[in-house]
Design an enzyme around this catalytic site. Sequence first.
Site, short mmCIF file in Angstrom:
data_model
loop_
_atom_site.label_atom_id
_atom_site.label_comp_id
_atom_site.label_asym_id
_atom_site.label_seq_id
_atom_site.Cartn_x
_atom_site.Cartn_y
_atom_site.Cartn_z
N GLU A 142 -13.77 -113.24 13.93
CA GLU A 142 -15.09 -113.58 13.38
C GLU A 142 -16.19 -113.60 14.45
O GLU A 142 -17.00 -114.51 14.51
CB GLU A 142 -15.01 -114.93 12.65
N1 IFG Z 1 -11.08 -118.16 9.21
C1 IFG Z 1 -11.26 -118.56 10.62
C2 IFG Z 1 -10.73 -119.92 11.00
C3 IFG Z 1 -10.88 -120.95 9.90
C4 IFG Z 1 -10.28 -120.41 8.62
C5 IFG Z 1 -10.24 -121.47 7.54
C6 IFG Z 1 -9.28 -117.21 11.14
C7 IFG Z 1 -8.56 -116.31 12.14
C8 IFG Z 1 -11.09 -119.21 8.19
N2 IFG Z 1 -10.56 -117.55 11.46
O1 IFG Z 1 -8.69 -117.58 10.16
O2 IFG Z 1 -11.42 -120.37 12.16
O3 IFG Z 1 -12.21 -121.34 9.74
O4 IFG Z 1 -9.43 -121.08 6.47
#
Ligand code: IFG
Length: 524
Positions: free
Chosen positions: A336
């Site tokens: 992200e």
């Molecule tokens: N995606 C984000 C996490 C977390 C997650 C919550 C990943 C690799 C959503 N990154 O999963 O930091 O916020 O479900």
Amino acid sequence: MAYHKPINYAITFFVFCMLLIQEGCITKEEKDLALARIIPKPLSVTGTGHVFKINRQTVIYVQEGSDELMGVGQFLAEKLRPATGFPLEVKATSAAPEEGVYLALAPDISTGSEGYRLEITPKLVSLTASAATGAFYGVQTIRQILPAKIEQAELQKGPWYLATGTITDHPDYGYRGMMLDVARHFFGVDDVKKLIDQMAYYKLNMLHLHLADDQGWRIEIKSWPNLSTIGGKTEVGGGEGGFYTQEQYADLVNYAKSRFITVIPEIDMPGHTNAALASYAELNCNGKATELYTGTDVGFSTLCTKKEVVYKFIDDVFAELAALTPGPYLHMGGDESHATALEDYIPFVNRVQEIVRSHGKQIIGWDEIALSALKDSTIAQYWAKADNARKAVEQGAKIIMSPAAHAYLDMKYDSTTVLGLHWAGYIEVDKGYNWDPASLVPEIKKENILGIEAPLWSETVTNLQEVELLVFPRLQGYAEIGWTPAGLRNWDEYKLRLANHGERMKARGINFFASNVVPWELQK
Ligand code: IFG
């Protein structure tokens, strides 16, 4: 001179009857090894219909010459003493005993370093493995053959039978783990140790700690002290946060190692870095430190990938982490990074791979790192985009399977679950179990997969009880997916074994979610 004392005959007859009655009182479950509710399901189980009785005289013999194996023998004794009240002496021995429990290394048995063979007869329990790791997993199996009350911390009424027969077992995947996000909310050493104990009971062997994110930096770095003193001061919701000193972190790593669990530290970058950006102004492109952040947005932060000081920072951080990590892996995150231009992200990931390798460690990153040129030992952790995973496989990288829609432990069970999120959908216990890593994503074949990991993100959980409500009873399913070949796995059979673990989780003080897709009432 033969003496015929009627009284002796009477005593002998009485004892004989008592034994008959006792033998007759042994239930079907107690005598049939195939009915033992073992999770993960062992590869092969053959029962022979009798019992080995653990009693006050039982001794645990350990083949001499291996301190690690002796440690496994002592671990077994420690786990059986509280409920049985038996002394269960642990003795080194140069030869196999006639009776009792016997742990030995047999380099020739072809079950791999994590496999074991457990042979139980009415007189002798022989646990052999090619390494202490396999013996440790055989010990977890012994614990699960015994009735659930063996897990109680106080004295319980026996008897303590092990059904006779043979179990030959070894795992399908070598990487079987969970991730704990200690950045959104901080969890202290004791909480993590309790989680480690539960993981070991189900033969999991990897603990990925998400140590830094926008909301918190959780590991002391001596060369950049503000990271923990400033970056560790808060957490989601504005609580006091916290961090592990290097001494506390080393204690955690050693505890995990004593349960044959490898700790994998993650420092997420270039995104998910606000805690570091708030701690050191120079890591920001504008030279100004950001404010600490206690919300739950993602994708708004980035290290300044154009500044050389950032790579010095990364090198110093991974140098100290590598020195604290006996395991082979360091995790760089990489997910992200919406605030990092792709043309900056790609060279950044290339450089970080070099930095980590320069400290003798293998790098793991979330699947976005496949957008860059992966070095040959780099591992991609698949969580959301199959296309990223395909790119990683095309580059010859191994994959850790953490598909959010099936394995994210912070996903709600259903719409009534208070804790957790549901952006990847709901994951009831059966959905968490009913999938095969080797066929979930067409581009990812079994030979590309290192193993499975179930992440628990902690935006919505603030203490161990809340963690346990999301983790259990789904974690057992992931442990079985990682250990037991897909062809031997079946929800309708598994759910009966899981039901039996309800009593075990209660005995172990785990605050699990009593999902109604599990027939807990059939817990025998
Ligand atoms: N995606 C984000 C996490 C977390 C997650 C919550 C990943 C690799 C959503 N990154 O999963 O930091 O916020 O479900």
